[in-house]
Structure formats: C-alpha cells, structure tokens
Write a protein that holds these residues in place. Structure first.
Motif, short mmCIF file in Angstrom:
data_model
loop_
_atom_site.label_atom_id
_atom_site.label_comp_id
_atom_site.label_asym_id
_atom_site.label_seq_id
_atom_site.Cartn_x
_atom_site.Cartn_y
_atom_site.Cartn_z
N SER A 11 -5.84 3.80 1.97
CA SER A 11 -5.09 4.55 0.87
C SER A 11 -5.00 5.93 1.26
N ARG B 176 1.16 4.50 6.14
CA ARG B 176 1.60 4.20 4.93
C ARG B 176 1.91 2.69 4.77
N GLU B 177 2.55 2.41 5.92
CA GLU B 177 2.90 0.91 6.19
C GLU B 177 1.47 -0.09 6.15
N ASP C 17 -1.37 0.55 5.08
CA ASP C 17 -1.94 0.57 3.66
C ASP C 17 -1.29 -0.37 2.82
N LYS C 18 0.09 -0.25 2.72
CA LYS C 18 0.75 -1.10 1.93
C LYS C 18 0.83 -2.66 2.27
N LYS D 59 -2.64 -1.09 -6.82
CA LYS D 59 -2.48 0.20 -6.75
C LYS D 59 -3.47 0.73 -5.69
N ARG E 48 -2.78 -4.16 1.34
CA ARG E 48 -3.01 -4.27 -0.18
C ARG E 48 -2.36 -5.35 -0.74
N LYS E 49 -1.07 -5.76 0.03
CA LYS E 49 -0.18 -6.82 -0.21
C LYS E 49 -0.75 -8.12 0.15
N PRO F 1 1.99 -4.73 -4.25
CA PRO F 1 0.67 -4.28 -3.86
C PRO F 1 0.06 -3.80 -4.97
#
Length: 502
Positions: free
Chosen positions: A7, A29-30, A32-33, A134, A36-37, A132
């Motif tokens: 993150s 960015r992609e 990390d997302k 936080k 988390r998902k 996702p």
C-alpha cells in the motif's frame, strides 16, 4: 507481514510497474488492489487449516494467490506442475490444503483427483467482485505463511513451515548484502514453485522494484528480456548458467546474477564472466529450512561458500557436540532469525522444531570454517560414503571431476561392498575416458578418494530443482547390479561404457 509495504508503494509510485509478464504489466496501484481483494476473498472463506495449494503456471495469478493468502493469514503451498499424481497426492495429504487453485488446462491432468479443486478463471471473477480492505490485516509476523517440501533420508516428503518474520529478515539481507533497491529491475526466469525464484520475486515486490517473470525458462527468452528491458538483477540456478553458456552471445549491460541451489563450478563462473563482462556475481548457501546462511561475490576463495550473512551465526560441531577447530570438518549448525518454524511429517500434524535449546539448527550438512571465517561445505551427512572406516564426501570428489574440461556433469555415489563397506562410484556425462579421469583425480585428490568404479551416461537424471538426482542414480545402479548375471546383462539406456565391479 511480507505484503505490508504494498500500500505504501502504491501511494509513492502508483504507476510504476510492479510485475511484467508476457501477458502484460501490473502497476503497484493495481498490484496492491489485487492482493487486498484476494486477501478479502480468502478471509471470507470457511476454512479449517487456512491453507491453499497453488497449482498454477508462472505468472501474475501464482504470485497474486501467494501474496493474497499471506496477507489473509493463510499458508500457501506451491505444488510442482511436473509432479506425477502419486507425488502430488503424498504432498497434498501432508499439507491438507482447504482448497487447491489450478487452471482449466491443468485440472484435467494430474490434479483432478482432489475434490477441493477450484479453477483460477472462476476464482478471478469472484475476487474481482470483492471490496478491497483499506489496509492489510495487522497480523503477527511470527505466523506461518509458506509451506514447502523436502525429502527425508527415506525419500518420503516432509513439509517445512516458514514464518513472515523469517522472510522479512531475509529481505533485509537482499538489501544489505546483495544491494537490491527499489530502482532495480529483477528477472525471474525459473519456476515460481522453487523457493529461490519465488523469494526473488517476493523480495523485490517487498522492496518496491520491478519484477519480470518468464512463463518458462529458456536462454532465448531470458536474453530477449535482458536486451529489451533495463534488467539489472537475475536470479538463476547452476543448470540455467550451463544452458546460457551454450548460446554464443555477450551481454554488455551491467548485471547482477544471484545463484543458489548448488555451487557454480570454477570453469562455469569464468565462462559466465566472459559472457557478461560487466557482471556482479553472488552465490549463496542456504536451504528451505535455514534461508540464507552465507554468501560470496569474489574469486579469492572459489571453493568456499563465503562468509555468513550479517544476521547469521555458524558453528561447526564434532560428533560429540563439541565445537570443532579451524579447518576441522564437522556438522554445520546455524542460528538466525531466518530459520524455519519446523517440519510436518504426518498428515494433520503440527510443525515440530528441530532447533536445540539455544536455537541452533542443522540440516545435516558437513563442513568447516577457515582462519578468516569463510565457510566450506564438504557434503550432506546422509550422502557420506564410509570407505574402510574413512569418511568420503561425494561433493568434494564431484567438485574435482567437474573441473575436467571434458566433463559436462559428474556425480559420485556410494555402493555397498563386502570388504570396504562402501566404495565410491563415479557417474560421468561427457566425452572422456576412465583412464583420463583416474589420472586427473590422482593429481587433485588423495588416492583413497578416487572412485573405484566408473559409469558413463549420455544424460544425467536431474531433480525438478535442477540438481543431479543422486538417489535415482544410486537406485538404478543397485538395481542393475542385482539383476545382472553377466556383463552383457548389465545394460540400461541411461548408462553406457560401464564396467561391472571386479
């Protein structure tokens, strides 16, 4: 956690490439997302062991499932795509994953016997629908996240368990000793199933560098990526180095090679340096149970495996447990924050630590330390040949044989002998005669270390991790000698130009 920095990376450099494969690019960015998902998806499952088997080819899905499971507090179990059904079944029974994730193509092969198999293409859709979290869950770094496999002396698999902390401490070594930073572009040409490749990818993502993953190793693909991209680091094993040397090419750009799994032979290192004139070469000694132990990046002591990493202590112990003297061979013991939690040897069993009361661990390698603190590995205790009361280490003899210019690969195993107890037998791949080898060995080894018998093969059997399959060679030789009633009976497609023991 090994995923904690993602993150932060996504905020600092959101559009920077995290992963590059033949299928495309994933930014931080992609990435990390996606992780988390995936972690949210795992946490929403009903699970007993919180364990996922990963039966996927090299690529982003493999790393996404691995990282997502780790972020969710699960254990990930990489499964080798080359394992046959029986091999897979033994390891799955031992690990007891709640679910195994594979692809549509792979499901129809060896993995379909298991009922808890999910198809990645379907999982991907479900993960995409997940909100996702936080932030990643705040987990204890001592929790296990990775389950790998090794074989005991019987050949039966046993599982080793690693904690988040053990890898986080190893990531510090990647920065400090190897000098890998967030501006590095790191190529992973080998299978992610193997811990060397997997660690290389995950440590780079932890640091914030860019990872290139080949779908399958080939010298052509590797050179193509190096030529077309600003690759600065490559994780290799010795068999890859040998494959690269068969290509008549040169790479002028500055490059750092990190090699492990087995020691590079002197002639291989010299030829690699010629191929990569602006090369920094690191070799390290370690194990899945120990992580990093020692490393070397100079040629002053080519037979050594280097000095211990900054956070590693090494002891050499005699059979009675006493500390061995300088230059004296004994069992190698390691103490560091990077060692594993323990072994699982029975289905449903708990991880059992093998550390002693002071936290020292051994995988039964034998070696010695010189007066400057450099470590040398003589060989594995289980490989040791007891020849007339003298201990012979096959690895020492193999190292000499491999330096012969006509030898491509060399292995030494011990065969039972009614008089000597065991004798050393040399198995050679290469266009060289037995007489040449005997003369060469007598120049570089004590006479009692020279193999008593010789066998030749056109192709050496290898393990999936790129090492010579010593156990398979021994079984083949023993089987042939038992079944042979005359010299003409002693035939096997693997072995040629051989002699029966006299």
């Amino acid at each position: 956690m090994i995923t904690s920095p993602y993150s932060k990376h996504a905020k600092l450099f959101p559009n920077k490439a995290a992963l590059i494969t033949k299928d495309g690019v994933l930014t931080y960015r992609e990435w990390d997302k996606a992780v988390r998902k995936t972690a949210t998806w795992f946490q929403a499952m009903d699970s007993h062991h919180k364990t996922v088997g990963i039966h996927l080819p090299n690529g982003i899905p493999f790393l996404q499932v691995f990282a997502g499971a780790a972020a969710a507090g699960w254990k990930a179990v990489p499964l080798d795509l080359k394992w046959k059904k029986e091999e897979l079944q033994k390891r799955i029974e031992l690990a007891q994953p709640d679910v195994i994730i594979t692809t549509t193509n792979l499901f129809s092969k060896e993995i379909g016997f298991n009922q808890n198999v999910w198809i990645w293409e379907e999982c991907k859709e479900k993960i995409a629908e997940m909100p996702p979290k936080k932030n990643f869950p705040d987990l204890d770094d001592s929790l296990p996240f990775y389950l790998g496999f090794t074989s005991g002396s019987t050949g039966s698999p046993k599982a080793f368990i690693r904690s988040h902390l053990s890898w986080i401490e190893s990531f510090v070594c990647t920065r400090r000793e190897f000098g890998i930073k967030e501006n590095d572009h790191v190529l992973i040409p080998g299978p992610l199933f193997h811990s060397h490749s997997l660690f290389g990818a995950m440590s780079t993502l932890f640091i914030g560098g860019t990872v290139y993953v080949l779908d399958k190793f080939s010298p052509e693909k590797m050179f193509s990526v190096i030529r077309d991209h600003p690759v600065s680091v490559v994780y290799i094993v010795p068999t890859m180095a040998e494959a690269l040397l068969k290509k008549n090419t040169s790479v002028k750009q500055p490059l750092k090679l990190i090699s492990s799994g087995a020691k590079l032979e002197v002639h291989t290192r010299n030829r690699i340096r010629s191929m990569f004139p602006n090369l920094t070469l690191f070799e390290f000694y370690g194990a899945g149970e120990l992580s990093f132990v020692s490393f070397s990046n100079n040629e002053r002591k080519p037979d050594s495996v280097g000095r211990p990493f900054h956070n590693v202590k090494v002891q050499i112990r005699r059979h009675n447990g006493e500390i061995a003297g300088v230059g004296e061979i004994g069992k190698i013991y390691v103490r560091s924050p990077m060692t594993f939690i323990g072994y699982i040897t029975e289905p449903g069993g708990y991880a059992k630590s093998i550390a002693d009361e002071q936290g020292w661990v051994t995988v039964n390698d034998m070696g010695w330390i010189d007066e400057e603190g450099y470590l040398y590995v003589a060989g594995r205790e289980n490989n040791m040949i007891l020849y007339g009361g003298i201990n012979l280490f096959p690895e020492e003899i193999e190292a000499v044989l491999s330096k012969h210019p006509k030898v491509e690969k060399a292995a030494v195993v011990g065969l039972s002998d009614p008089y000597w107890g065991q004798i050393a037998v040399g198995i050679i791949q290469g266009d060289v005669s037995e007489l040449e080898l005997k003369r060469y060995c007598k120049t570089h080894l004590a006479s009692y270390k020279v193999p008593r018998k010789w066998y030749f093969t056109e192709e050496m059997p290898m393990t999936t991790s790129g090492k010579i399959a010593r156990g398979e060679l021994l079984r083949l030789l023993e089987k042939r000698l038992v079944n042979a009633t005359s010299i003409n009976d002693c035939k096997h497609p693997m072995i040629e130009r051989d002699e029966l023991p006299r």
